[in-house]
Design an enzyme around this catalytic site. Structure first.
Site, PDB file in Angstrom:
ATOM      1  CG  ASN A   1      -1.691   1.239   1.447  1.00  0.00           C
ATOM      2  OD1 ASN A   1      -1.812   2.053   0.527  1.00  0.00           O
ATOM      3  ND2 ASN A   1      -2.248   1.414   2.639  1.00  0.00           N
ATOM      4  CD1 TRP A   2       3.854   1.196  -2.619  1.00  0.00           C
ATOM      5  CD2 TRP A   2       4.193   2.497  -4.411  1.00  0.00           C
ATOM      6  NE1 TRP A   2       4.892   0.652  -3.341  1.00  0.00           N
ATOM      7  CE2 TRP A   2       5.117   1.426  -4.450  1.00  0.00           C
ATOM      8  CE3 TRP A   2       4.217   3.426  -5.453  1.00  0.00           C
ATOM      9  CZ2 TRP A   2       6.068   1.275  -5.478  1.00  0.00           C
ATOM     10  CZ3 TRP A   2       5.147   3.271  -6.474  1.00  0.00           C
ATOM     11  CH2 TRP A   2       6.071   2.216  -6.480  1.00  0.00           C
ATOM     12  CE  LYS A   3      -0.049   3.321   4.695  1.00  0.00           C
ATOM     13  NZ  LYS A   3      -0.019   3.464   6.130  1.00  0.00           N
TER      14      LYS A   3
ATOM     15  N   GLY B   1       2.485   2.295  10.658  1.00  0.00           N
ATOM     16  CA  GLY B   1       3.520   3.322  10.497  1.00  0.00           C
ATOM     17  C   GLY B   1       4.256   3.683  11.768  1.00  0.00           C
TER      18      GLY B   1
ATOM     19  CG  HIS C   1      -5.798   2.241   5.128  1.00  0.00           C
ATOM     20  ND1 HIS C   1      -5.397   3.175   6.042  1.00  0.00           N
ATOM     21  CD2 HIS C   1      -4.794   1.342   5.031  1.00  0.00           C
ATOM     22  CE1 HIS C   1      -4.172   2.861   6.473  1.00  0.00           C
ATOM     23  NE2 HIS C   1      -3.782   1.752   5.873  1.00  0.00           N
TER      24      HIS C   1
ATOM     25  CB  SER D   1       4.924  -1.868  12.030  1.00  0.00           C
ATOM     26  OG  SER D   1       4.591  -0.503  12.253  1.00  0.00           O
TER      27      SER D   1
ATOM     28  CD  GLU E   1      -3.672  -2.168   7.245  1.00  0.00           C
ATOM     29  OE1 GLU E   1      -2.552  -2.405   6.814  1.00  0.00           O
ATOM     30  OE2 GLU E   1      -4.304  -1.144   6.951  1.00  0.00           O
TER      31      GLU E   1
ATOM     32  N   GLY F   1       2.731  -1.162   4.227  1.00  0.00           N
ATOM     33  CA  GLY F   1       2.861   0.239   3.835  1.00  0.00           C
ATOM     34  C   GLY F   1       4.306   0.591   3.546  1.00  0.00           C
ATOM     35  N   GLY F   2       4.982   1.131   4.560  1.00  0.00           N
ATOM     36  CA  GLY F   2       6.351   1.632   4.399  1.00  0.00           C
ATOM     37  C   GLY F   2       7.294   0.667   3.695  1.00  0.00           C
TER      38      GLY F   2
ATOM     39  CD  GLU G   1      -2.856   5.706   6.674  1.00  0.00           C
ATOM     40  OE1 GLU G   1      -2.775   5.710   5.428  1.00  0.00           O
ATOM     41  OE2 GLU G   1      -1.981   5.190   7.409  1.00  0.00           O
TER      42      GLU G   1
HETATM   43  P1  PGA Z   1       2.772   0.255   7.553  1.00  0.00           P
HETATM   44  O1  PGA Z   1       1.330   0.528   6.889  1.00  0.00           O
HETATM   45  O2  PGA Z   1       3.267  -1.060   7.014  1.00  0.00           O
HETATM   46  O3  PGA Z   1       3.627   1.419   7.086  1.00  0.00           O
HETATM   47  O4  PGA Z   1       2.584   0.214   9.023  1.00  0.00           O
HETATM   48  C1  PGA Z   1       0.406  -0.505   6.716  1.00  0.00           C
HETATM   49  C2  PGA Z   1      -0.875   0.045   6.152  1.00  0.00           C
HETATM   50  O5  PGA Z   1      -1.314   1.112   6.591  1.00  0.00           O
HETATM   51  O6  PGA Z   1      -1.497  -0.567   5.250  1.00  0.00           O
END
Ligand code: PGA
Length: 247
Positions: free
Chosen positions: A9-11, A171, A95, A210, A165, A231-232, A97
């Site tokens: 997930n590049w956001k 993050g 998600h 994470s 999640e 994500g990251g 966010e």
């Molecule tokens: P993260 O993000 O791996 O950077 O914690 C995961 C996500 O929000 O899908």
């Protein structure tokens, strides 16, 4: 048994220059592993080109959200049909966010998931508790409730993916313990069995928050964990491929 899905997930990250990572990931996941799928969900601006670059490979490309309608007067929004047309085969919905920044309720998320199915792409439906909800001992109740309310009506078990999640793990580097993940994923599987019966076993339940190359092996070994939403660590091909290698 559910397939395994390793999803990035590049956001709101990535410019055209970042597409070299897509090429590297596409090369690294080809030839495909049996019963393990790879996916990168990218910002809408990169979708068409990312899908073109991944076309000859085993890498799937997805979107990060979609509108509930097919088209119309919704300035700035993107429909599931548009994502599909651009080459997406998956879309993340709900998600945390999006739920926080855009007030997307579980009812809206269920409609977005239904929109994805209408467009012929697979929704990845995200659920997760906040730190306060976990501290109050209500994590299981909150997350299974969110799941029930976020499932699109009339969907078959083959057509959806779930991602657990925990909001406090996203993050932050604070990954959930294997015990907590095991407990939550078992609860989500039972909740899915209430809705889909025995076919619930076919639904991949991803862990996200994470996930990194050094903790992915332990998380992916948990019984009802069928992959990750990353994500990251999905922004760099080397990190993403190191996680894919553990699946
Ligand atoms: P993260 O993000 O791996 O950077 O914690 C995961 C996500 O929000 O899908």
């Amino acid at each position: 048994m559910a397939r395994t899905l390793i999803a990035g997930n590049w956001k709101m990250n990535g410019l055209r220059a970042s597409l070299v990572e897509i090429t590297a990931i596409a090369g690294g996941v080809t030839p495909a592993k049996e019963n393990v799928e790879a996916l990168i969900c990218v910002p809408a601006t990169l979708l068409m080109q990312a899908a073109d670059q991944a076309r000859e490979s085993a890498l799937n490309i997805g979107g990060e959200t979609c509108h509930t309608n097919e088209k119309g007067a919704h300035t700035g929004d993107v429909s599931a049909e548009m994502l599909a047309d651009a080459g997406a085969s998956y879309v993340i919905v709900g998600h945390s966010e999006r739920r926080a920044d855009h007030d997307e309720t579980s009812e809206i998320v269920a409609s977005q998931a239904a929109a994805a199915l209408r467009a012929g792409i697979t929704p990845i439906i995200c659920v997760g508790e906040t730190a306060a909800e976990r501290d109050s001992g209500k994590a299981i109740e909150v997350v299974t409730g969110m799941l029930r309310d976020s499932l699109p009506e009339g969907a078959s078990a083959e057509s959806v993916v779930i991602a657990y999640e925990p909001v406090w793990a996203i993050g932050t580097g604070n990954v959930a313990t294997v015990e907590a993940v095991d407990e939550m994923h078992n609860a989500l599987r039972s909740c899915l069995a209430d809705v889909y019966g025995a076919a619930a076993d076919l639904i991949p339940i991803l862990y996200g928050g994470s996930m990194k190359p050094d903790n992915a092996g332990d998380l992916l070994a948990v019984k009802n964990v069928n992959g990750g939403l990353i994500g990251g660590a999905s922004l760099k091909a080397t990190d993403f491929l190191a996680i894919y290698a553990k699946a």
